[in-house]
Scaffold this motif. Structure first.
Motif, short mmCIF file in Angstrom:
data_model
loop_
_atom_site.label_atom_id
_atom_site.label_comp_id
_atom_site.label_asym_id
_atom_site.label_seq_id
_atom_site.Cartn_x
_atom_site.Cartn_y
_atom_site.Cartn_z
N GLY A 169 23.19 51.94 -3.57
CA GLY A 169 22.33 52.17 -2.41
C GLY A 169 22.47 51.16 -1.30
N LYS A 170 23.29 50.09 -1.50
CA LYS A 170 23.50 49.10 -0.44
C LYS A 170 24.38 49.71 0.66
CE LYS A 170 21.32 45.75 -2.59
NZ LYS A 170 22.05 44.69 -3.30
N THR A 171 24.34 49.09 1.82
CA THR A 171 25.09 49.60 2.97
C THR A 171 26.19 48.64 3.37
OG1 THR A 171 23.20 50.85 3.83
CG2 THR A 171 24.94 50.26 5.40
N VAL A 172 27.37 49.19 3.63
CA VAL A 172 28.50 48.44 4.17
C VAL A 172 28.82 49.02 5.55
CG1 VAL A 172 30.90 47.76 3.89
CG2 VAL A 172 29.43 47.99 1.88
N ALA A 173 29.00 48.16 6.54
CA ALA A 173 29.30 48.62 7.90
C ALA A 173 30.66 48.09 8.34
CB ALA A 173 28.22 48.15 8.87
N PHE A 174 31.41 48.91 9.05
CA PHE A 174 32.73 48.54 9.55
C PHE A 174 32.75 48.65 11.07
CE2 PHE A 174 37.33 50.14 10.17
CZ PHE A 174 37.81 48.86 10.42
N VAL A 175 33.18 47.56 11.71
CA VAL A 175 33.35 47.56 13.17
C VAL A 175 34.81 47.21 13.48
CG1 VAL A 175 32.57 46.65 15.39
CG2 VAL A 175 30.97 46.79 13.47
N PRO A 176 35.66 48.21 13.75
CA PRO A 176 37.05 47.95 14.13
C PRO A 176 37.13 47.59 15.60
CG PRO A 176 36.64 50.31 14.15
CD PRO A 176 35.34 49.65 13.74
N VAL A 177 38.34 47.36 16.10
CA VAL A 177 38.49 47.23 17.54
C VAL A 177 38.50 48.60 18.20
CG1 VAL A 177 39.70 45.02 17.39
CG2 VAL A 177 41.02 47.13 17.51
N GLY A 178 38.93 49.61 17.45
CA GLY A 178 38.93 50.97 17.99
C GLY A 178 39.71 51.91 17.11
N LEU A 179 39.17 53.08 16.86
CA LEU A 179 39.87 54.09 16.07
C LEU A 179 40.94 54.79 16.93
CD1 LEU A 179 36.95 55.71 14.05
CD2 LEU A 179 38.52 53.91 13.33
N GLY A 180 41.67 55.71 16.31
CA GLY A 180 42.64 56.50 17.05
C GLY A 180 44.09 56.15 16.78
N THR A 181 44.33 55.09 15.99
CA THR A 181 45.69 54.75 15.57
C THR A 181 45.75 54.83 14.04
OG1 THR A 181 45.26 52.38 15.35
CG2 THR A 181 45.92 53.18 17.53
N PRO A 182 46.95 55.03 13.48
CA PRO A 182 47.04 55.11 12.01
C PRO A 182 46.45 53.90 11.30
CG PRO A 182 49.08 55.89 13.00
CD PRO A 182 48.25 55.33 14.12
N LEU A 183 46.62 52.70 11.86
CA LEU A 183 46.11 51.48 11.22
C LEU A 183 44.61 51.55 11.03
CD1 LEU A 183 46.56 48.51 10.30
CD2 LEU A 183 46.17 47.84 12.68
N MET A 184 43.86 51.79 12.09
CA MET A 184 42.39 51.83 12.01
C MET A 184 41.91 53.02 11.18
SD MET A 184 42.07 49.25 14.15
CE MET A 184 43.08 48.55 15.46
N GLU A 185 42.60 54.15 11.35
CA GLU A 185 42.19 55.34 10.61
C GLU A 185 42.38 55.14 9.11
OE1 GLU A 185 40.67 57.85 11.85
OE2 GLU A 185 40.94 57.47 14.00
N GLU A 186 43.46 54.45 8.73
CA GLU A 186 43.71 54.23 7.30
C GLU A 186 42.70 53.27 6.69
OE1 GLU A 186 45.50 54.66 3.55
OE2 GLU A 186 45.51 55.87 5.37
N TRP A 187 42.42 52.17 7.38
CA TRP A 187 41.37 51.28 6.88
C TRP A 187 40.06 52.04 6.70
CZ3 TRP A 187 42.51 47.03 11.02
CH2 TRP A 187 43.51 46.17 10.54
#
Length: 358
Positions: A60-78
């Motif tokens: 029930g704990k929450t994990v949050a992710f803040v990338p620099v920006g989605l839309g590239t394979p790198l960010m999408e894969e993470w």
């Protein structure tokens, strides 16, 4: 490709390292008492107690992710790996995409600090922009994991490529192609990402160690394209006009460096100018296949996503306070060129697993 070591061994090693940092090396009754009082279970706990502790620590704990920006394979894969792994473990997963806007990224992190997720995963634009906010998050009781571009402030954990070694390796490969014993101009272009990002600074530090030993290498241009393909294209188009005998172009990310490769192709210089880059998204493998890239180094992006999940689960179960450990997990580097680009799963596309070495 045969794994370099299992992810389970890695997770155990990271856990042991962090535990030593947090609790020292004491043994016996005193250690058992300290473990219990700090929220850790004693070594004499039953299998059932161990299971209950593990599940209750993360459920029930929450994990949050803040990338620099989605839309590239790198960010999408993470994002894909973390969402899958955290949800499977019974954790809530929150994504805040600032869409490559530094101000919005800082705002997203500040908002999350107020919301107090259990774990915050951040991808730093540069070494400074989130430094104070990361510290604030830990002070607010939030574990912070940084990914691939480190901040000036080191948080509970870092997961990413060993960018200093990456710089050394690619610089060495460039020397082999353009150095003293080659019939070339020895001229090299470097296309940085953001000039103040941890990735850029560490890659340049590693490269400098090699290039300083080879004064014949002439760095004719070092410019930042800010991870943007169009900027990389325009910078390189100008450089190739000024230096028609250029030997190599090295850009720090395959997504960005494809723009440089396109400019070199337009100038009719593919083959003469060796194009170097890093990461191993589908852009890399297609670029090598098509002759746009000479080589790249992958750092197992799917592994990074999986390791973040494992480290977050460890931190939540550890009982140690946020900000009391400083650990780093460097994913292995794998050279990709015309000899191996078409091996199964060598590259990832952000939709299905690619190279996973751990």
């Amino acid at each position: 490709m045969r794994p370099l070591r299992t992810r389970a061994v890695r997770a155990l090693a990271l856990g042991a390292a962090a535990m030593l940092i947090a609790t020292g090396c004491s043994t016996g009754t005193r250690a058992n008492t300290a473990s219990t009082s700090s929220g850790q279970i004693p070594p004499t706990a039953s299998a059932g107690e161990l299971r209950d502790h593990a599940l209750q620590s993360i459920n029930g704990k929450t994990v949050a992710f803040v990338p620099v920006g989605l839309g590239t394979p790198l960010m999408e894969e993470w994002n894909r790996q973390m969402e899958t792994g955290f949800k499977a473990a019974g954790l809530n997963y929150v994504l805040r995409d600032p869409n490559w806007d530094t101000a919005k990224q800082a705002e997203a992190v500040q908002s999350l600090i107020n919301e107090k997720p259990a774990v915050l995963v951040v991808h730093n634009f540069d070494v400074q922009i989130l430094a104070k906010l990361i510290q604030q998050a830990e002070q607010a009781g939030i574990y912070v994991i940084q990914i691939n571009m480190v901040s000036n402030y080191k948080s509970d954990a870092f997961v990413g490529a060993d960018t200093i070694d990456l710089g050394r390796r690619i610089a060495s490969d460039i020397v082999n192609e353009c150095g003293a014993n080659t019939p070339t101009s020895h001229e090299v272009q470097i296309v940085q990402g953001d000039a103040t990002s941890g990735f850029t600074l560490d890659v340049m530090a590693g490269a400098k160690e090699i290039f300083d030993q080879h004064p014949e290498i002439k760095i004719v241009s070092t410019q930042a394209a800010n991870w943007d393909r169009t900027k990389a294209h325009d910078i390189t188009a100008t450089v190739i006009q000024q230096h028609p005998n250029l030997c190599a172009s090295w850009g720090f990310w395959d997504q960005m460096q494809y723009g440089s490769a396109a400019a070199i192709k337009e100038a009719g210089k593919l083959g003469q100018v060796k194009v170097f880059t890093s990461d191993h998204s589908s852009i890399t493998c297609e670029g090598i296949r098509d002759g746009m890239f000479h080589q790249s180094y992958g750092y197992s992006v799917p592994t990074q996503g999986k390791d973040i999940v494992a480290i977050a689960k460890y931190l939540l179960q550890s009982g140690q306070a946020p900000g009391t450990a400083r650990i780093a997990d460097y994913t292995p580097l794998v050279k990709i060129d015309k000899t191996n680009w078409n091996q199964p799963n060598m590259c990832y596309d952000g939709k299905s697993d690619g190279l996973t070495v751990s």
